[in-house]
Design an enzyme around this catalytic site. Structure first.
Site, short mmCIF file in Angstrom:
data_model
loop_
_atom_site.label_atom_id
_atom_site.label_comp_id
_atom_site.label_asym_id
_atom_site.label_seq_id
_atom_site.Cartn_x
_atom_site.Cartn_y
_atom_site.Cartn_z
N CYS A 1 -14.60 -40.20 -43.22
CA CYS A 1 -13.53 -39.57 -42.44
C CYS A 1 -13.16 -40.46 -41.26
O CYS A 1 -13.70 -40.32 -40.16
CB CYS A 1 -13.97 -38.19 -41.96
SG CYS A 1 -12.65 -37.26 -41.16
N TYR B 1 -7.86 -10.71 -42.84
CA TYR B 1 -6.87 -9.80 -42.26
C TYR B 1 -6.50 -8.74 -43.30
O TYR B 1 -5.48 -8.08 -43.18
CB TYR B 1 -5.63 -10.58 -41.82
CG TYR B 1 -5.96 -11.68 -40.84
CD1 TYR B 1 -6.27 -11.41 -39.52
CD2 TYR B 1 -6.03 -13.01 -41.28
CE1 TYR B 1 -6.61 -12.42 -38.63
CE2 TYR B 1 -6.37 -14.03 -40.40
CZ TYR B 1 -6.66 -13.73 -39.09
OH TYR B 1 -7.00 -14.75 -38.21
#
Length: 475
Positions: free
Chosen positions: A128, A381
């Site tokens: 990365c 949610y």
């Protein structure tokens, strides 16, 4: 073009750029001509290569998220693209920033430059470069010796000794043994204290998982970072600069989007119906312990047959590879002809063992990690695409247990037969790539999973994936 006037602009680094303003006769809009000064231009459009820039607008966030962004900028002097994308979920972002601030800046067993160097080592294991470059700059700013950045062999022997632990935690954590820890604690020279080692392990796992989030969400470098800018002028081809600014001429094909939408229509409804059927089966009968153990072994075997996408070797750049000693990657933990004992969560759990150990040796970090794990597990949610008031706990637990299954971790109270019902093979390939070989993640893969879901739901899924990646080694 009709001449208008000359002007100066003050850039973010306080440099003055002189431009020649002109008016485009075709649309009566201002354009600028470079007068010979090299001006950096962002390579990407927005914080992510995968998520449209219009979806991530700082000016449109709610007051709570705005406050979190402002606090992060005040503390760090920057608002990085990871935070902007994570801003889809402000509660998680707040916890993430608080944890990272504590690990990197507050009182702890390790010196500041050691912390950033360990972050570099961890990010490099997953190739990365975004995180490596970020911490290279931070390492120098806190007084780190630039010679260490020439390669791991230039770092102190104490940090070099951490290399073996780093690669095992990053790629094959089931191979970690008591001997690895003892070798670091009891070395005749350059030994680690237990408190230092706890700090180092938390940093390693934090950045291993953060590298997965970076690749999984297509995070782009900021304009001032390596790989985030170019000095080449934009290619205008036959379009006016005003057309380019408005998004014309970029290969937008509505018919392609329509085709994709038609192709995936009903995908979510099918998944919801499977969840309903599984719940009904649960209520009617419960599998025996023997049957559940058999189903785990079956899923463990099948996980070996799921190859990561683009399953070939990714050759890391020299800027990244110099921060670790040897090439080493994920291999299935129980290949044919080998037997690796299954790790039963009931024998050693984070709640009963890991939490207290970490908190005792590195105060408050145990609580911060526990908050992070709990928040990730409950990050919902109760929506699935356009459907509201949906109980997603069954799907989240299937993902949770599938990821741990790939690392040889078993939950005795879970029926692993549910995984094949809820996670299709392409989704398994995506999860395995993201968690085990994140550097192979592509935009095509991001777009192919949960195709009817919103970008915020996909980002939430990635937060869930990477928290598990950190949670497993912490067990």
């Amino acid at each position: 073009m009709r001449h208008a006037t000359a002007a100066t602009e003050t850039m973010g680094n306080n440099s003055i750029i002189v431009t020649d303003l002109k008016i485009c006769t075709s649309c009566e809009r201002l354009s600028k001509k470079d007068l010979g000064i090299r001006i950096p231009r962002p390579l990407g459009n927005g914080p992510s290569r995968f998520i449209p820039e219009k979806e991530i607008q700082v000016s449109k966030v709610d007051p709570r998220t705005q406050s979190i962004f402002e606090d992060a900028f005040a503390a760090l002097g920057r608002l990085d693209n990871i935070s902007l994308v994570m801003g889809f979920h402000p509660q998680y972002l707040e916890n993430f920033l608080k944890t990272q601030h504590y690990l990197l800046q507050m009182d702890g067993p390790l010196s500041l430059h050691y912390r950033h160097y360990i972050g570099i080592m961890a990010a490099a294991r997953h190739q990365c470069s975004y995180l490596v470059n970020l911490h290279v700059n931070d390492f120098v700013q806190v007084g780190g010796d630039p010679k260490w950045l020439n390669g791991l062999e230039g770092a102190p022997k104490k940090l070099q000794a951490l290399g073996e632990l780093n690669k095992i935690l990053a790629h094959r954590p089931w191979l970690l043994t008591k001997a690895h820890i003892e070798n670091l604690l009891k070395a005749e020279e350059h030994s680690w204290s237990l408190a230092e080692l706890i700090h180092a392990v938390v940093l390693l796992t934090h950045y291993h998982s953060l590298a997965s989030f970076t690749f999984g969400c297509g995070i782009t470098p900021e304009i001032h970072s390596d790989g985030g800018h170019t000095f080449r002028p934009p290619s205008l081809s036959q379009y006016c600069v005003c057309d380019i600014a408005n998004g014309n001429g970029h290969g937008n094909h509505p018919e392609e989007k329509l085709g994709n939408h038609q192709e995936v229509s009903g995908e979510v409804e099918v998944l919801m119906e499977r969840m309903k059927q599984l719940q009904e089966c649960r209520d009617e009968e419960e599998a025996s312990q023997e049957e559940m153990a058999t189903r785990f072994e079956r899923e463990k075997t099948e996980s070996m047959l799921v190859a990561t996408a683009e399953d070939d070797e990714c050759v890391p750049s020299r800027d990244v590879s110099r921060h670790f000693e040897d090439p080493y990657g994920y291999k299935d933990f129980s290949r044919r002809g080998e037997h690796v004992p299954t790790f039963r969560v009931q024998d050693y759990s984070w709640e009963d063992h890991g939490y207290s150990l970490v908190n005792r040796l590195y105060p408050d970090v145990g609580q911060l990690l526990d908050d992070k794990f709990q928040m990730a597990y409950n990050l919902t949610y109760n929506t699935m695409a356009t459907h509201k008031d949906v109980d997603t706990s069954m799907l989240r637990r299937a993902i949770w247990n599938y990821i741990h299954c790939m690392f040889g971790i078993r939950y005795d109270d879970y029926d692993y037969g549910e995984i094949n019902q809820l996670l299709d093979r392409s989704f398994k390939v995506y999860i395995k790539t993201m968690v085990c070989s994140p550097e192979k993640t592509t935009k095509r893969m991001y777009e192919s999973f949960w195709r009817q879901f919103q970008h915020s739901e996909k980002v939430g899924g990635h937060l869930f994936f990477v928290s598990l990646q950190c949670f497993g080694p912490c067990l």
